[in-house]
Design a protein around this motif. Structure first.
Motif, short mmCIF file in Angstrom:
data_model
loop_
_atom_site.label_atom_id
_atom_site.label_comp_id
_atom_site.label_asym_id
_atom_site.label_seq_id
_atom_site.Cartn_x
_atom_site.Cartn_y
_atom_site.Cartn_z
N THR A 165 0.83 -1.20 0.00
CA THR A 165 0.00 0.00 0.00
C THR A 165 0.87 1.26 0.00
OG1 THR A 165 -1.73 -1.18 1.21
CG2 THR A 165 -1.85 1.21 1.21
N GLU A 166 1.89 1.27 0.84
CA GLU A 166 2.79 2.42 0.90
C GLU A 166 3.53 2.58 -0.43
OE1 GLU A 166 4.71 5.73 1.81
OE2 GLU A 166 3.20 4.84 3.13
N ALA A 167 3.95 1.48 -1.04
CA ALA A 167 4.62 1.55 -2.34
C ALA A 167 3.72 2.18 -3.38
CB ALA A 167 5.06 0.15 -2.77
N LEU A 168 2.45 1.82 -3.40
CA LEU A 168 1.51 2.41 -4.35
C LEU A 168 1.35 3.90 -4.11
CD1 LEU A 168 -1.26 -0.36 -4.40
CD2 LEU A 168 0.29 0.25 -6.27
N LEU A 169 1.28 4.30 -2.85
CA LEU A 169 1.16 5.73 -2.54
C LEU A 169 2.41 6.49 -2.95
CD1 LEU A 169 -0.54 5.45 0.98
CD2 LEU A 169 -1.58 6.40 -1.10
N GLN A 170 3.58 5.91 -2.72
CA GLN A 170 4.83 6.56 -3.12
C GLN A 170 4.89 6.73 -4.64
OE1 GLN A 170 8.19 4.46 -1.52
NE2 GLN A 170 7.49 4.63 0.59
N LEU A 171 4.54 5.67 -5.35
CA LEU A 171 4.56 5.73 -6.81
C LEU A 171 3.53 6.73 -7.34
CD1 LEU A 171 4.99 1.93 -7.51
CD2 LEU A 171 6.69 3.72 -7.94
N ALA A 172 2.39 6.82 -6.66
CA ALA A 172 1.37 7.78 -7.08
C ALA A 172 1.86 9.21 -6.89
CB ALA A 172 0.08 7.54 -6.30
N ARG A 173 2.57 9.46 -5.78
CA ARG A 173 3.10 10.80 -5.56
C ARG A 173 4.13 11.18 -6.62
NH1 ARG A 173 2.69 9.21 -0.03
NH2 ARG A 173 4.82 8.39 -0.03
N ALA A 174 4.97 10.22 -6.99
CA ALA A 174 6.05 10.50 -7.93
C ALA A 174 5.61 10.41 -9.39
CB ALA A 174 7.21 9.54 -7.68
N HIS A 175 4.67 9.52 -9.69
CA HIS A 175 4.37 9.23 -11.09
C HIS A 175 2.87 9.21 -11.40
CE1 HIS A 175 8.59 8.11 -11.39
NE2 HIS A 175 8.42 7.29 -10.38
N GLY A 176 2.06 9.77 -10.52
CA GLY A 176 0.62 9.75 -10.74
C GLY A 176 0.14 10.90 -11.61
N GLU A 212 7.55 -6.40 -10.65
CA GLU A 212 8.24 -5.10 -10.51
C GLU A 212 7.75 -4.35 -9.28
OE1 GLU A 212 9.15 -4.39 -15.27
OE2 GLU A 212 7.24 -3.76 -14.39
N LEU A 213 6.44 -4.41 -9.02
CA LEU A 213 5.91 -3.78 -7.81
C LEU A 213 6.44 -4.51 -6.58
CD1 LEU A 213 4.12 -1.72 -6.41
CD2 LEU A 213 2.16 -3.24 -6.80
N ALA A 214 6.55 -5.83 -6.65
CA ALA A 214 7.08 -6.60 -5.53
C ALA A 214 8.54 -6.24 -5.25
CB ALA A 214 6.97 -8.10 -5.83
N ASN A 215 9.33 -6.05 -6.30
CA ASN A 215 10.73 -5.68 -6.12
C ASN A 215 10.86 -4.31 -5.48
OD1 ASN A 215 11.44 -8.07 -7.36
ND2 ASN A 215 11.86 -7.14 -9.35
N TYR A 216 9.93 -3.44 -5.74
CA TYR A 216 9.96 -2.11 -5.14
C TYR A 216 9.50 -2.15 -3.68
CZ TYR A 216 9.19 2.92 -4.55
OH TYR A 216 9.23 4.21 -4.10
N ALA A 217 8.46 -2.93 -3.42
CA ALA A 217 7.89 -2.98 -2.06
C ALA A 217 8.68 -3.90 -1.13
CB ALA A 217 6.44 -3.43 -2.13
N GLY A 218 9.49 -4.79 -1.70
CA GLY A 218 10.25 -5.72 -0.86
C GLY A 218 9.44 -6.90 -0.38
#
Length: 235
Positions: free
Chosen positions: A161-172, A189-195
């Motif tokens: 959830t936090e990864a999605l919010l971060q990506l939305a702030r940067a690339h939304g 790719e989302l898994a690699n970003y979120a860990g």
């Protein structure tokens, strides 16, 4: 596969639209256009690997790039994702050291490549660019530290959830359906970003979709339909 562009007649116009070069006047842009290389990479193509010789600064003209590292056990960790107007590979420009991470095309992309010696010559005539790079790096480092801290102490659902919010702030980008990510991501790719694992991402995305918080549109981009509702899951 990477490839060279057939012509560079519009390179100066492209450079004019890149924030990093906003300090250059028309003669300066023309000189820069004459020394850069333009390259194209297909989605999934490596741009460089960790440990490769450095020696060039790259600026994204179109598409997106992920910067990542591979752990000793083979797992990949995505450090950041960049899009048009962003630059990368800047560390080796200043210290001449090997690449500290790998770069891969996250989508079909075009990049401008500036060799180290030529870029250092450019800084002599336009020293303000070095200050712009320093400010951009400081901002990038600050945001990366904040993002990593927010991810570090979450459970699996909180991480995704936090990864999605971060990506939305940067690339939304706002749409009628919600905040759509400009970057198209696979579950891995989302898994690699979120860990987390890919299976975890698949399960949690399904939960978020069922709850009406996110959607996946026809071109496989994530849309944040309820940003406040998503944020309430990580507060």
């Amino acid at each position: 596969m990477p490839g060279h562009f057939p012509g560079v007649s519009d390179t100066a116009a492209i450079l004019r639209g890149i924030p990093l070069f906003s300090r250059l006047d028309d003669p300066g842009l023309s000189r820069l256009a004459g020394i850069v290389r333009r390259r194209r990479y297909d989605r999934g193509s490596p741009i460089f690997f960790e440990g490769d010789p450095g020696g060039s600064l790259l600026v994204i003209v179109r598409g997106s790039v992920k910067i990542h590292k591979i752990a000793e056990d083979g797992r990949e960790k995505t450090l950041t994702m960049l899009e048009a107007g962003d630059f990368f590979g800047e560390m080796s420009i200043f210290d001449g050291a090997e690449r500290s991470a790998s770069a891969e095309a996250l989508a079909d992309c075009e990049v401008i490549v500036i060799d180290r010696e030529r870029f250092l010559d450019l800084l002599k005539s336009a020293p303000g660019i070095a200050a712009d790079i320093a400010l951009a790096l400081a901002d990038r480092l600050r945001r990366t530290n904040e993002d990593l801290e927010r991810l570090a102490f979450r459970d699996a659902r909180g991480r995704v959830t936090e990864a999605l919010l971060q990506l939305a702030r940067a690339h939304g980008e706002p749409t009628a359906q919600g905040l759509r990510l400009k970057i198209r991501l696979t579950h891995q790719e989302l898994a690699n970003y979120a860990g987390v694992t890919r299976e975890t991402v698949t399960r949690i995305l399904a939960e978020l979709q069922n709850n009406g918080l996110v959607a996946i549109n026809a071109d496989r981009r994530v849309v944040i339909r309820d940003e406040d509702g998503l944020r309430s899951l990580v507060t």
